[in-house]
Structures are given as C-alpha cells and as structure tokens.
Motif scaffolding. Structure first.
Motif, mmCIF file in Angstrom:
data_model
loop_
_atom_site.group_PDB
_atom_site.id
_atom_site.type_symbol
_atom_site.label_atom_id
_atom_site.label_comp_id
_atom_site.label_asym_id
_atom_site.label_seq_id
_atom_site.Cartn_x
_atom_site.Cartn_y
_atom_site.Cartn_z
ATOM 1 N N PHE A 83 0.831 -1.205 0.000
ATOM 2 C CA PHE A 83 0.000 0.000 0.000
ATOM 3 C C PHE A 83 0.866 1.256 0.000
ATOM 4 O O PHE A 83 0.655 2.177 -0.803
ATOM 5 C CB PHE A 83 -0.905 -0.022 1.232
ATOM 6 N N ASN A 84 1.849 1.300 0.876
ATOM 7 C CA ASN A 84 2.727 2.472 0.954
ATOM 8 C C ASN A 84 3.543 2.651 -0.332
ATOM 9 O O ASN A 84 3.734 3.781 -0.815
ATOM 10 C CB ASN A 84 3.648 2.354 2.161
ATOM 11 N N GLN A 85 4.011 1.550 -0.892
ATOM 12 C CA GLN A 85 4.748 1.635 -2.157
ATOM 13 C C GLN A 85 3.855 2.162 -3.277
ATOM 14 O O GLN A 85 4.277 2.993 -4.095
ATOM 15 C CB GLN A 85 5.286 0.252 -2.533
ATOM 16 N N LYS B 188 2.236 9.072 -7.230
ATOM 17 C CA LYS B 188 2.518 10.504 -7.329
ATOM 18 C C LYS B 188 3.354 10.846 -8.558
ATOM 19 O O LYS B 188 3.524 12.027 -8.883
ATOM 20 C CB LYS B 188 3.246 10.981 -6.069
ATOM 21 N N LEU B 189 3.882 9.854 -9.249
ATOM 22 C CA LEU B 189 4.797 10.092 -10.363
ATOM 23 C C LEU B 189 4.089 10.393 -11.676
ATOM 24 O O LEU B 189 4.745 10.728 -12.658
ATOM 25 C CB LEU B 189 5.727 8.882 -10.538
ATOM 26 N N GLY B 190 2.785 10.246 -11.717
ATOM 27 C CA GLY B 190 2.053 10.547 -12.944
ATOM 28 C C GLY B 190 1.003 9.504 -13.257
ATOM 29 O O GLY B 190 0.954 8.442 -12.625
ATOM 30 N N PRO B 191 0.156 9.789 -14.261
ATOM 31 C CA PRO B 191 -0.960 8.895 -14.589
ATOM 32 C C PRO B 191 -0.525 7.470 -14.957
ATOM 33 O O PRO B 191 -1.155 6.501 -14.523
ATOM 34 C CB PRO B 191 -1.618 9.580 -15.792
ATOM 35 N N GLU B 192 0.520 7.334 -15.794
ATOM 36 C CA GLU B 192 0.950 6.001 -16.198
ATOM 37 C C GLU B 192 1.503 5.221 -15.012
ATOM 38 O O GLU B 192 1.222 4.032 -14.844
ATOM 39 C CB GLU B 192 2.004 6.098 -17.300
ATOM 40 N N MET C 178 0.697 5.719 -11.964
ATOM 41 C CA MET C 178 -0.445 5.430 -11.101
ATOM 42 C C MET C 178 -1.166 4.163 -11.549
ATOM 43 O O MET C 178 -1.505 3.298 -10.723
ATOM 44 C CB MET C 178 -1.426 6.602 -11.089
ATOM 45 N N ALA C 179 -1.391 4.038 -12.845
ATOM 46 C CA ALA C 179 -2.093 2.871 -13.363
ATOM 47 C C ALA C 179 -1.314 1.589 -13.069
ATOM 48 O O ALA C 179 -1.891 0.573 -12.661
ATOM 49 C CB ALA C 179 -2.329 3.017 -14.858
ATOM 50 N N LEU C 180 0.006 1.642 -13.288
ATOM 51 C CA LEU C 180 0.835 0.466 -13.030
ATOM 52 C C LEU C 180 0.872 0.134 -11.541
ATOM 53 O O LEU C 180 0.797 -1.037 -11.143
ATOM 54 C CB LEU C 180 2.255 0.703 -13.549
ATOM 55 N N ALA C 181 0.995 1.167 -10.715
ATOM 56 C CA ALA C 181 1.058 0.953 -9.270
ATOM 57 C C ALA C 181 -0.253 0.381 -8.747
ATOM 58 O O ALA C 181 -0.263 -0.526 -7.896
ATOM 59 C CB ALA C 181 1.388 2.262 -8.565
ATOM 60 N N ASP C 182 -1.359 0.910 -9.245
ATOM 61 C CA ASP C 182 -2.665 0.408 -8.804
ATOM 62 C C ASP C 182 -2.825 -1.070 -9.147
ATOM 63 O O ASP C 182 -3.303 -1.869 -8.329
ATOM 64 C CB ASP C 182 -3.786 1.218 -9.453
ATOM 65 N N MET C 183 -2.435 -1.445 -10.367
ATOM 66 C CA MET C 183 -2.569 -2.839 -10.779
ATOM 67 C C MET C 183 -1.693 -3.750 -9.909
ATOM 68 O O MET C 183 -2.105 -4.854 -9.541
ATOM 69 C CB MET C 183 -2.193 -2.992 -12.250
ATOM 70 N N TYR C 184 -0.502 -3.263 -9.594
ATOM 71 C CA TYR C 184 0.381 -4.024 -8.698
ATOM 72 C C TYR C 184 -0.303 -4.246 -7.350
ATOM 73 O O TYR C 184 -0.270 -5.354 -6.794
ATOM 74 C CB TYR C 184 1.697 -3.279 -8.508
ATOM 75 N N PHE C 185 -0.938 -3.217 -6.828
ATOM 76 C CA PHE C 185 -1.591 -3.335 -5.530
ATOM 77 C C PHE C 185 -2.799 -4.273 -5.618
ATOM 78 O O PHE C 185 -3.010 -5.108 -4.725
ATOM 79 C CB PHE C 185 -2.023 -1.965 -5.027
ATOM 80 N N PHE C 186 -3.582 -4.165 -6.695
ATOM 81 C CA PHE C 186 -4.730 -5.053 -6.854
ATOM 82 C C PHE C 186 -4.279 -6.510 -6.872
ATOM 83 O O PHE C 186 -4.863 -7.370 -6.211
ATOM 84 C CB PHE C 186 -5.479 -4.743 -8.157
ATOM 85 N N GLU C 187 -3.244 -6.781 -7.656
ATOM 86 C CA GLU C 187 -2.754 -8.151 -7.788
ATOM 87 C C GLU C 187 -2.214 -8.681 -6.466
ATOM 88 O O GLU C 187 -2.470 -9.830 -6.091
ATOM 89 C CB GLU C 187 -1.667 -8.214 -8.862
ATOM 90 N N THR C 188 -1.476 -7.843 -5.756
ATOM 91 C CA THR C 188 -0.918 -8.254 -4.464
ATOM 92 C C THR C 188 -2.020 -8.557 -3.473
ATOM 93 O O THR C 188 -2.007 -9.596 -2.788
ATOM 94 C CB THR C 188 0.005 -7.162 -3.905
ATOM 95 N N LEU C 189 -2.999 -7.675 -3.407
ATOM 96 C CA LEU C 189 -4.089 -7.843 -2.449
ATOM 97 C C LEU C 189 -4.897 -9.102 -2.745
ATOM 98 O O LEU C 189 -5.182 -9.897 -1.833
ATOM 99 C CB LEU C 189 -5.005 -6.618 -2.478
ATOM 100 N N VAL C 190 -5.267 -9.300 -3.999
ATOM 101 C CA VAL C 190 -6.067 -10.473 -4.352
ATOM 102 C C VAL C 190 -5.276 -11.759 -4.131
ATOM 103 O O VAL C 190 -5.801 -12.755 -3.626
ATOM 104 C CB VAL C 190 -6.568 -10.371 -5.808
ATOM 105 N N ARG C 191 -3.994 -11.739 -4.483
ATOM 106 C CA ARG C 191 -3.154 -12.924 -4.274
ATOM 107 C C ARG C 191 -3.094 -13.284 -2.793
ATOM 108 O O ARG C 191 -3.250 -14.461 -2.415
ATOM 109 C CB ARG C 191 -1.744 -12.667 -4.808
#
Length: 210
Positions: A69-71, A77-81, A83-96
């Motif tokens: 979550f913190n990562q 904060k680095l920009g839209p692209e 953000m999209a990559l970071a969000d997907m990483y978090f979704f995958e981590t959480l669901v896993r």
C-alpha cells in the motif's frame, strides 16, 4: 409437523447449495477487477485508508499489504501512467494474499463484466436491498434441477440387462453422480466439510463407492 419438516429440509438445502455455489465461483468473484476485493482496494487508494483492504486479508498478512500500500501510494505521485501500473500491482498483491488466506490459488485478475452466473450478483444485491428472497429462489431452483437431473438419469439406467456391460457402466456413472451429489449436500449440511473447495466428482473407475 409436515410444514415444519419441509421448512427444515428447505433451509438445510438452501444453506448447503449456497455454500456449494459460492465455493464453485468464489474465485471468479473475489479476483475480478469489478469484484469486492479490488473495489475495496480502489477505496483504500482513493481515501488513503488502508482499513478498507485489511479486512480482506489474514492478520498475519497485514504487513505485506501495508508495504504494498505504501509503495503504491508513493509511485502514484509520479504521474498517470505510473499510477495505473502501481494500482494494478496493488490489486494483484491484495487479491493474491486474500486468495492465499482462503487456501485458494491465485490465477490472475479477471476482467470486468466476465460471466460469473446469477447467484453472486443476486447475493450482493440482496445485501444492498435487504431482501434475500431472489437468492432463495435461485438456489431452490438449482437444487431442484441438480437433484432431479441426477435422480432421473439413474432411474433411466437402473434396469439395464445383465449382459449389457456398456449399459451397466452408463448406469454406474449416473448412480455415482447422483450419490455423490446427495452425499455432498448432506455432508455440508451436517457440517462435515470445512474447506473452500468442493471435491469434483470422480469417475466410477477411479472411485470405489462405499
């Protein structure tokens, strides 16, 4: 007396089949991009409140989610692209992690709008509406169809001729399917199964009926 017995049987079958249906499709529900786990993840990221997602993981897995979550918040904060990559990483981590906590495998995030059948959307809607009756109807219909189909298949084949081995095998296959279905419903209703997965039916050749 008769009415109370019917009510008891209906209640047991309803609870049991709901468990069966949920076990069979839970993966398709909780690992979807429009499922409840990712929805909670979006809320957590939008509000900065990790409690939205901590409820979806075991206590011993909380640190893993804190770190992810913190990562994710930092990279967003680095920009839209980013953000999209970071969000997907978090979704995958959480669901896993959520799936692992259930003792289930992670097979990737499923797309929005995939087919998961009628019962899970109805179950979610029931919580929103405060009305369980549509779910009850779906499950009782499924009980009727599943039980009667197996019973009728066994009835059709049970009078095979002794010298017709192929017909006998067809009957045995129908019989085993029927018996396993009934046995599984009863075992779950009696509280004999506590896992998240229902064992698939095996063929007559690989299972000796007791």
């Amino acid at each position: 007396m008769k009415r109370s017995r019917v009510f008891l049987v209906t209640t047991v079958l309803l609870a049991t089949l709901l468990w069966l249906l949920m076990a069979g499709v839970a993966g398709a529900h909780c690992d979807g991009l429009d499922g409840p786990v990712v929805t909670a993840a979006r809320q957590a990221l939008e509000t900065g409140d990790i409690n939205f997602v901590l409820v979806w993981v075991q206590a011993e897995d909380a640190q893993t989610i804190f770190e992810a979550f913190n990562q994710t918040l930092a990279v967003r904060k680095l920009g839209p692209e980013a953000m999209a990559l970071a969000d997907m990483y978090f979704f995958e981590t959480l669901v896993r992690v959520h799936r692992a906590g259930e003792g289930a495998p992670y097979t990737g995030l499923k797309p929005v709008g995939r087919e998961i059948g009628p019962v899970l959307p109805a179950a979610d809607k029931a919580l929103v509406d405060g009305n369980l009756e549509p779910v009850v109807g779906l499950i009782l219909d499924a009980i009727h169809i599943g039980l009667h189909a197996r019973f009728e298949a066994a009835m059709v084949g049970k009078n095979y001729k002794a010298d017709d081995v192929d017909a006998g095998r067809e009957f045995v296959e129908a019989y085993v399917s029927y018996i396993h279905y009934v046995e599984g419903l009863y075992a779950l209703a009696a509280g004999e199964s506590h896992g998240h997965e229902v064992e698939p039916e095996t063929s007559p050749q690989s299972h000796e009926h007791r």
